[in-house]
Design a protein around this motif. Sequence first.
Motif, short mmCIF file in Angstrom:
data_model
loop_
_atom_site.label_atom_id
_atom_site.label_comp_id
_atom_site.label_asym_id
_atom_site.label_seq_id
_atom_site.Cartn_x
_atom_site.Cartn_y
_atom_site.Cartn_z
N ALA A 1 -31.79 -12.18 10.38
CA ALA A 1 -32.39 -13.48 10.12
C ALA A 1 -31.32 -14.57 10.05
O ALA A 1 -31.50 -15.67 10.60
CB ALA A 1 -33.19 -13.43 8.82
N LEU A 2 -30.20 -14.29 9.39
CA LEU A 2 -29.12 -15.28 9.28
C LEU A 2 -28.43 -15.50 10.62
O LEU A 2 -28.03 -16.63 10.94
CB LEU A 2 -28.11 -14.83 8.22
CG LEU A 2 -28.63 -14.78 6.77
CD1 LEU A 2 -27.55 -14.26 5.83
CD2 LEU A 2 -29.11 -16.15 6.32
N ASP A 3 -28.30 -14.43 11.40
CA ASP A 3 -27.70 -14.57 12.72
C ASP A 3 -28.57 -15.42 13.63
O ASP A 3 -28.08 -16.21 14.44
CB ASP A 3 -27.49 -13.19 13.35
CG ASP A 3 -26.36 -12.42 12.69
OD1 ASP A 3 -25.57 -13.04 11.97
OD2 ASP A 3 -26.29 -11.18 12.89
N GLN A 4 -29.89 -15.26 13.47
CA GLN A 4 -30.81 -16.00 14.34
C GLN A 4 -30.78 -17.49 14.04
O GLN A 4 -30.83 -18.32 14.96
CB GLN A 4 -32.23 -15.46 14.18
CG GLN A 4 -33.26 -16.17 15.06
CD GLN A 4 -34.62 -15.53 14.99
OE1 GLN A 4 -34.71 -14.31 14.95
NE2 GLN A 4 -35.67 -16.33 14.99
N SER B 1 -27.07 -19.93 10.14
CA SER B 1 -26.82 -20.69 8.91
C SER B 1 -27.03 -19.78 7.71
O SER B 1 -27.81 -18.82 7.77
CB SER B 1 -27.77 -21.89 8.83
OG SER B 1 -27.65 -22.53 7.57
N ASP B 2 -26.32 -20.08 6.61
CA ASP B 2 -26.49 -19.33 5.37
C ASP B 2 -27.49 -19.99 4.43
O ASP B 2 -27.73 -19.51 3.32
CB ASP B 2 -25.15 -19.20 4.64
CG ASP B 2 -24.19 -18.28 5.40
OD1 ASP B 2 -24.68 -17.43 6.17
OD2 ASP B 2 -22.96 -18.42 5.22
N VAL B 3 -28.06 -21.10 4.85
CA VAL B 3 -29.02 -21.83 4.03
C VAL B 3 -30.38 -21.14 4.12
O VAL B 3 -30.89 -20.87 5.22
CB VAL B 3 -29.14 -23.30 4.48
CG1 VAL B 3 -30.18 -24.02 3.63
CG2 VAL B 3 -27.80 -23.99 4.38
N ILE B 4 -30.98 -20.86 2.95
CA ILE B 4 -32.28 -20.20 2.93
C ILE B 4 -33.38 -21.24 2.97
O ILE B 4 -33.41 -22.17 2.16
CB ILE B 4 -32.44 -19.34 1.66
CG1 ILE B 4 -31.34 -18.27 1.59
CG2 ILE B 4 -33.80 -18.68 1.61
CD1 ILE B 4 -31.37 -17.46 0.34
N SER B 5 -34.28 -21.05 3.90
CA SER B 5 -35.43 -21.92 4.03
C SER B 5 -36.67 -21.07 4.18
O SER B 5 -36.60 -19.84 4.21
CB SER B 5 -35.26 -22.84 5.25
OG SER B 5 -35.23 -22.05 6.44
N SER B 6 -37.81 -21.72 4.28
CA SER B 6 -39.06 -20.98 4.48
C SER B 6 -39.02 -20.22 5.80
O SER B 6 -39.58 -19.12 5.92
CB SER B 6 -40.25 -21.94 4.45
OG SER B 6 -40.10 -22.94 5.45
N ASP B 7 -38.34 -20.79 6.81
CA ASP B 7 -38.20 -20.09 8.09
C ASP B 7 -37.34 -18.85 7.94
O ASP B 7 -37.60 -17.81 8.57
CB ASP B 7 -37.57 -21.03 9.13
CG ASP B 7 -38.54 -22.11 9.59
OD1 ASP B 7 -39.77 -21.88 9.46
OD2 ASP B 7 -38.08 -23.16 10.06
N THR B 8 -36.32 -18.93 7.09
CA THR B 8 -35.46 -17.77 6.85
C THR B 8 -36.27 -16.61 6.28
O THR B 8 -36.13 -15.46 6.70
CB THR B 8 -34.32 -18.12 5.87
OG1 THR B 8 -33.64 -19.29 6.33
CG2 THR B 8 -33.32 -16.98 5.77
N ILE B 9 -37.11 -16.95 5.31
CA ILE B 9 -37.94 -15.92 4.68
C ILE B 9 -38.93 -15.33 5.68
O ILE B 9 -39.15 -14.11 5.72
CB ILE B 9 -38.69 -16.51 3.46
CG1 ILE B 9 -37.67 -16.98 2.42
CG2 ILE B 9 -39.64 -15.49 2.86
CD1 ILE B 9 -38.27 -17.72 1.25
N ARG B 10 -39.51 -16.19 6.50
CA ARG B 10 -40.48 -15.71 7.51
C ARG B 10 -39.81 -14.79 8.51
O ARG B 10 -40.32 -13.71 8.83
CB ARG B 10 -41.11 -16.91 8.21
CG ARG B 10 -42.10 -16.53 9.32
CD ARG B 10 -42.67 -17.78 9.98
NE ARG B 10 -41.61 -18.63 10.49
CZ ARG B 10 -40.95 -18.39 11.65
NH1 ARG B 10 -41.25 -17.32 12.37
NH2 ARG B 10 -40.01 -19.23 12.06
#
Length: 224
Positions: free
Chosen positions: A43-46, A49-58
């Motif tokens: 998910a972080l590679d995609q 960024s290291d910032v967590i957002s709703s897209d990161t969780i999805r």
Amino acid sequence: MKQKYAVVILLALILASGLTSFKSFRATERVVAEDMACALTKALDQQHSDVISSDTIRVFNSYLKLDELRGNAVLAVTTRQDGLRCEPKCAAATIFAMSDQRPASVLWTMALLWAFFCFWHYRKQVSLVAFGGLAYAEAEGRFYDAKGQQVKLTPMQQQLMEMFFRSESHQLSKTEICEALWPKKDDANDTLYTLIRRLKPIIEAHSDLKIESDRGRAYELKVK
């Protein structure tokens, strides 16, 4: 079976079930950790960024291979010496629910069944009828003195004592005894006399009871 052996078996079953449950939990915990770590890395590679957002969780949830984790695994930000770091988390209850607890459940069931069996068995064994310092264990068919020592009796003495204890008045007629112990014998008076004579000292030595004759027609078990 002696009571101590029954307890050892019960404790062994409980210990085995607990260890089996814990082993399954730990194995599932490792699988869950690997799946979450892999999903987070992707998910972080995609998102680059290291910032967590709703897209990161999805995206993180979409990369999870274990269906049970989707919606149950979360991303947490922890403070490290080198800054903020994102880590996946999962509740222990979720991991436990995912683990294979069937072997442990079987062992727990066996432990419970064994416990119920032991309770029933030993409760039945300790069902005693006590009178004058002498106790009769019906399940065992044995007599015990006040110290818990078994009173050794011959088969005929045993039968006669059982008859005394089963009688509410602890009194038996000569006819009643002879018909029960020697049904095929026409005259068993002498045999009965001998039986009573040999039984008396045994009973008096192990209890506060004595056997008395009622005018030669009956015998009564009485407290001294």
